[in-house]
Design a protein around this motif. Structure first.
Motif, mmCIF file in Angstrom:
data_model
loop_
_atom_site.group_PDB
_atom_site.id
_atom_site.type_symbol
_atom_site.label_atom_id
_atom_site.label_comp_id
_atom_site.label_asym_id
_atom_site.label_seq_id
_atom_site.Cartn_x
_atom_site.Cartn_y
_atom_site.Cartn_z
ATOM 1 N N ALA A 69 0.914 -1.200 -0.077
ATOM 2 C CA ALA A 69 -0.060 0.010 -0.132
ATOM 3 C C ALA A 69 0.941 1.180 0.130
ATOM 4 N N PRO A 107 2.574 2.194 -4.357
ATOM 5 C CA PRO A 107 1.553 1.945 -5.384
ATOM 6 C C PRO A 107 2.185 1.089 -6.521
ATOM 7 N N ASP A 108 3.287 1.245 -6.856
ATOM 8 C CA ASP A 108 3.826 0.636 -8.080
ATOM 9 C C ASP A 108 4.253 -0.948 -7.790
#
Lengths: 299, 299
Positions: free
Chosen positions: A116, A119-120
């Motif tokens: 989380a 994000p990538d």
DNA sequence: GGCTATATTAAGTTCAGACTTAATGATTGA
DNA sequence: TCAATCATTAAGTCTGAACTTAATATAGCC
């Protein structure tokens, strides 16, 4: 020029028992696979896959292409990782293999948070009864193992110490008494984790310089340690569990140690790093994070 | 994962003096280059190209990416070539470098036919006054050279023998007389190919065991051998030319040999094969074809 | 100051590749 | 023989990457 996407596609085909299975693996419909393969074969003017007679097989050309594809795709992935590292970014696929119990309860939450925050990142957690066996199956970056390891030629990193205890619910010991010596355990109801790979009914107990192997006749058994813990909490008997699993219960008084003077061999928690995979930033960062959170006892 | 198309794109940028120049090279408009670069940089979260202050330059990351790109793109091209070879097909790019005269008159027609017979071939002929100099410039597969070669560590293949003659038009010799000995040449009007790289006014003549160096004072000179041949045909004087260039004229009687007993050093026609490039089917096939047609005297 | 070349942003266009659904045929195993 | 799985062809859809044009900003140069 051959497109790496083609190489990935063919590599996926190579490890599938049928085109339909490959289609499922790739999350597309069978015609998509069929068409794409036909197109690729037409472009190369070569047959790559042996149709018919049962299971899917590659032709010599197909096999050669897949073989060469490995190095090229590897180089491309490595380069991608290096550039991400230079940019100081945590991104890309991160494949973790872990045992069922520890994986679900300790690794999964950390991985979820880590994912989380980045994000990538594309985390993928594969739980298995037998992580070391799965290791040779698919691609992986980090493998979490609890316990002794055969001497693999793989970089490993200790994440946390982990002792093993005999525990029981106070309710049970109040009712059945607390064994004072190992021999007395025989009179109790005992539960063990039943595994294919190890003899879990022989407990090598030590106290200072004393050593003895206690053969127990388990009443309960299950291949899931958490189920066993549940049984212990419910007061069904004495079980052997890892510190990581029952530390909270001990602290809270829901379980108490049996034969606290005696210890079982440690089963430290270690992370194995795939030597094949590049040491990408995401891998080091995740292992650091996992080590920190596991030691801190967070979940 | 980084796309090889990105690597090709960046490699193109690396060897261009400006984004606009790269755009011209790639046959697109400047915004296309600008956008694509911006997109790539954004995807990698890295600056790849140094803007501003005059000529375009790569950042350290950009340069590293280009450097690594070479091997990957090479492996991909090699694999593509190998698969084409397995399919027994002549296809792909074929980059030929050749000297102006021989290239235009002999190589170009053969290459055109060869290309027509193999529709998937993308022939590219680069003519140069100085093929060996161009060699280090861009990518190439085959380099055609006429004459002596410094000892390069490159596979070479002789395509045809090629003697060099002194020739003149019969009309000229009828008017001015035919020299009997080398010394008499001094009284004639002489034309030479003027090149930067070699001294073409010193003719090392031999007859059996006799050797002499004849220094000539050229009246005409040009860096294009065919222009010189035209002058000879027009009866302007004696010129030194290669067999390949004037064989037809000699046969037809439009030119005659001067001092036929004396010979100049041979200037054989050789093909150099780029060691960097894979020995793809198309390369061997083309060199075979060229050798056959050049020996047969076709054009 | 004009002239030219370069670089970039914004907005619209285009097209090929990749996918889908639908239908058909082949193979296999109960 | 039926049912199920697999493979393939045909035809239509869709999307996003790559490109274009247009407009604007900037810098070097005579």
């Amino acid at each position: 020029m051959i497109d790496p996407a083609d190489l990935r596609f063919l590599t996926a085909l190579a490890s599938a028992p049928s085109l339909a299975a490959a289609a499922r693996e790739l999350n597309v419909t069978p015609p998509a696979v069929s068409q794409r393969l036909a197109l690729l074969e037409e472009r190369l003017h070569l047959r790559l896959v042996d149709r018919g007679r049962g299971s899917l097989g590659l032709t010599a050309e197909g096999a050669y292409l897949v073989e060469r594809a490995g190095a090229i795709l590897g180089a491309l992935a490595e380069l991608t990782d290096e550039m991400a590292a230079r940019a100081g970014r945590i991104e890309g696929p991160l494949q973790i293999i872990a045992p069922f119990g520890f994986g679900r309860l300790r690794v999964a939450p950390v991985l979820a948070r880590f994912g989380a925050e980045n994000p990538d990142l594309r985390p993928r957690l594969m739980l298995s009864e037998d992580p070391l066996g799965v290791m040779h199956g698919g691609p992986w970056d980090v493998l979490i193992h609890v316990g002794r390891l055969p001497d693999l030629r793989i970089t490993q990193r200790k994440l946390a110490s982990n002792r093993r205890f005999l525990v029981a619910a106070p309710e049970y010991t109040a009712r059945q008494g607390l064994p004072i010596s190992p021999a007395e355990v025989a009179k109790h109801r005992v539960g063990v984790v039943r595994e294919d790979r190890a003899d879990t009914t022989l407990w090598p107990l030590t106290r200072q310089d004393e050593e003895l192997s206690l053969r127990v006749a388990p009443v309960f058994s299950c291949n899931d340690g958490e189920v066993l813990r549940g049984w212990a909490l419910a007061g069904h008997g004495i079980v052997e569990r890892s510190e990581w699993s029952v530390a909270e219960d001990l602290r809270a008084g829901r379980l108490i140690r049996v034969l606290p003077g005696w210890v079982l061999p440690d089963a430290d928690i270690v992370a194995l790093l795939n030597p094949r995979a590049v040491r990408a930033a995401r891998i080091d960062a995740f292992v650091d994070r996992l080590a920190a959170e596991v030691s801190a006892g967070r979940s």
